[in-house]
Each structure stands twice: as structure tokens, then as C-alpha cells.
Write a protein that holds these residues in place. Sequence first.
Motif, PDB file in Angstrom:
ATOM      1  N   ASP A  96       0.833  -1.200   0.000  1.00 59.57           N
ATOM      2  CA  ASP A  96       0.000   0.000   0.000  1.00 59.57           C
ATOM      3  C   ASP A  96       0.868   1.250   0.000  1.00 59.57           C
ATOM      4  N   LEU A  97       1.964   1.199   0.753  1.00 55.16           N
ATOM      5  CA  LEU A  97       2.847   2.361   0.822  1.00 55.16           C
ATOM      6  C   LEU A  97       3.495   2.626  -0.539  1.00 55.16           C
ATOM      7  N   ASP A  98       3.948   1.554  -1.194  1.00 53.34           N
ATOM      8  CA  ASP A  98       4.623   1.716  -2.488  1.00 53.34           C
ATOM      9  C   ASP A  98       3.699   2.332  -3.540  1.00 53.34           C
ATOM     10  N   HIS A  99       2.398   2.001  -3.429  1.00 50.91           N
ATOM     11  CA  HIS A  99       1.446   2.564  -4.397  1.00 50.91           C
ATOM     12  C   HIS A  99       0.776   3.824  -3.861  1.00 50.91           C
ATOM     13  N   ALA A 100       1.210   4.240  -2.664  1.00 52.52           N
ATOM     14  CA  ALA A 100       0.565   5.382  -1.991  1.00 52.52           C
ATOM     15  C   ALA A 100      -0.948   5.197  -2.035  1.00 52.52           C
ATOM     16  N   TYR A 101      -1.374   3.995  -1.664  1.00 56.80           N
ATOM     17  CA  TYR A 101      -2.763   3.617  -1.865  1.00 56.80           C
ATOM     18  C   TYR A 101      -3.412   3.271  -0.529  1.00 56.80           C
TER      19      TYR A 101
END
Length: 376
Positions: A179-184
Amino acid sequence: NEIYLQGLADRVPPFTTDATRLEAVAESTMDPGPFGYVAGGAGSGDTVRANRAAFARWRIVPRMMTGATERDLSTTVLGTPMPAPVLLAPVGVQSIVHPDGELATARAAAALDVPIVLSTASSYPLEDVAAVGGPRWFQLYWPNDPEVCASLLHRAKAAGYTVLVVTLDTWTLAWRPRDLDHAYLPFLRAAGVANAFTDPAFLAGLAKPPAEDQATAILRWVSLFTGTDKRWDHLPFLREHWDGPIVLKGIQHPDDARRAADEGINGLIISNHGGRQVDGAIASLDALPAITSAVGDRLDLLFDSGIRTGADVIKALALGAKAVLLGRPYVYGLALAGEEGVRHALRSLLADLDLTLGLTGHQTPASLTPSALHRD
Ligand code: FNR
């Protein structure tokens, strides 16, 4: 039989009947943000993998000539009759994988009489999902505003949710690299606030209505569930506002299970949130036997985290669970084919469970005990 008969007309199922391959199939069609949200775990993903690995260490020891050609999988858990010891786990913000979200899930489950556990973070208001019909429990993320909490419980009760499931392991979100990597962060999208924007207590506490300042309203809602400091002596508050059975979800330690039993809690879900909260945590299946020994005769134990096949269900039941919750597989079904996809994923699990139970030599789930298993 239905699948083979359709095969005669060259029709095949909408997607694989092998739930262990479903994730790869879903990954090939879903956008990376939503896929990462569903598939992802905490940290390195170690606990996600551990959940699955734990099942492989237990092997089923089939019995012969037991009359298991006829089976009855039905059971009743906390007053809810169900056709098999399987419920759909609470999964928030389902509209990010399919626009029909929880409505499609509820329709598929209701058609089979399988209970759903609706998340506080549902993308449709809990009343709309209730209107679909079917057996339903309500999952509470326990907000740190008592009025909003009481209001949610009141609404859930009024809408016919019969059991309250209180999730304890997610008082804040874990470090979730996907989630962090996709800022999602799905909960920050309007999709995750359906129960907020329909809640009178929540709306009354806002300086401006969501129509005038949506961003502030969403942030306020998310803040109600972040860093919530709940202790055992807060449980009476829930009892005051909920007169049905209460289940605690996220229990992994036998001492917590004993404490819950002492507090008069009615059931536990032995769960590590599908490996989404504590990276490196004990596999949920490995937590089950000690909890069964500690409190199995005092309250109803349910299990989730890693259930993919009929054999997995049998192993969890043999180790003391009265029922299991299915998580990611039905969400992939929803992503791939909406209501029909949830139905296919669910019916595949139920049929696999039915066949495997029979071939294991058991007529009912109730006759499963640890003696049905061998630990490698
Ligand atoms: C969850 N889970 C969850 N649990 C809960 O109590 N409330 C919630 O809103 C959510 N939301 C949620 C979203 C997604 C995308 C997933 C995958 C999971 C946890 C869920 O109820 C269950 O514990 C796990 O899904 C079980 O693990 P498996 O079987 O999915 O591996």
C-alpha cells in the motif's frame, strides 16, 4: 456435477476452481493498487506465507467405510444457522475491486444462506447491505468516539445484524509496503466512508457537512479508528449498547482467550488478519490448538487467515474451530466476476469441503477431532 455437465456443452467455470491459484489469476487482471491492497501483508509478507505453510504441516488421515457418502455440513454458531461451517470474513472497501462491492458479496452469500460479516469500513451503508437479506453479522472497528460507536451498534442492531464481531488487532494500520509503495490507502477514498456519511452521530460532530468539506470529514472518520486505546475494562461499554453475542477477532494468545472467556465474551476469531498486521507473527493455525485447550469448552472458536481449500477448513475444524471465515479468495472472485465471482469462489470452497469431508470419512464436521490429523 454441475461443472462437468456444463463441460458437455463446452462451458467452463468463470475462473479457476483452485483457490490457491486465484491470486495469480486476479493479479493478471487487477490494477496494482487494489490488487496490492487485497494481496498485501504486513512488512515482508512473512506471516502471510506462514499462514499457508502451517496448513501443510498438518495432514489428514482418512477413515474408510464410515457411511460418509451421505453428509450434513449444516451447523449453528451463536444462534446463526448456516449450511456449512463457513462465513465470509469482513473485508473493507470492497467497491475498490468491483463497483457493486459488498452488495454483490451479500447477494452471492444470501443466495446460499452463508452468513456475511460486514466491515465497519464497508463501501455501502450497512442498511443497504442488510436490505439484500441473508444472515449477517457486523464487524466493528471500535472508534474512539463513544457516541459514534453507540450509533453504529444501534444501526447494526436495527438493520438485523445478529452478532457483533469486534476486531482488536487493527487499532492502527501496520507497515504495509504494497500500500505504501502505491501510496494507496483505500480508507482515505470516499468509498470507505459509507457508514460515516450516513451516521447521525458522526455527522453531528462535524463543523461542516461532508458536502461542503469532504476531505476534512474523511480525515476525521479515519482518525476515529487510528491509535484507539482499548482495554479489557472497556468491554462493558459494548455490552451496554449491544445485547446480542459478542465475538473478539484477532486473538492469538491463550491468555487473551482466557481473559475474554472470563469477561463473558461469547466467541473468538483466531485470526492474524490474514498476515496484514504483525509481520513475523505466529501462523494463525499454529495459535489455534493452545487456545482450544485453554477455552474451547467455554466459548465458540472461529478461525481465519489462510483458508483456501476444503482440506484447510477440515484442519481448522479438527483443531477446535466451530467455523471458519473465508477472506481473500472471495474478494478475488468479486474482482474477477462480481456477484457471480463471489458465488463461484464460495461454491467451489463448499463443494471441495463437502467432498473432502466425505472422503476423509466424516458425515458431519462435528465428528472432526485432532485424531483426524497427523502432524508432519
Ligand atoms: C481484511 N480483513 C479485515 N478484517 C476486519 O475485521 N475488518 C476489515 O475491514 C478487514 N478488511 C480487510 C481487507 C482486505 C483486503 C483483506 C484481505 C482482509 C481481514 C479479514 O477479515 C480476514 O481476517 C483475513 O482476510 C483472513 O486471511 P485470508 O484468508 O484472507 O488470508
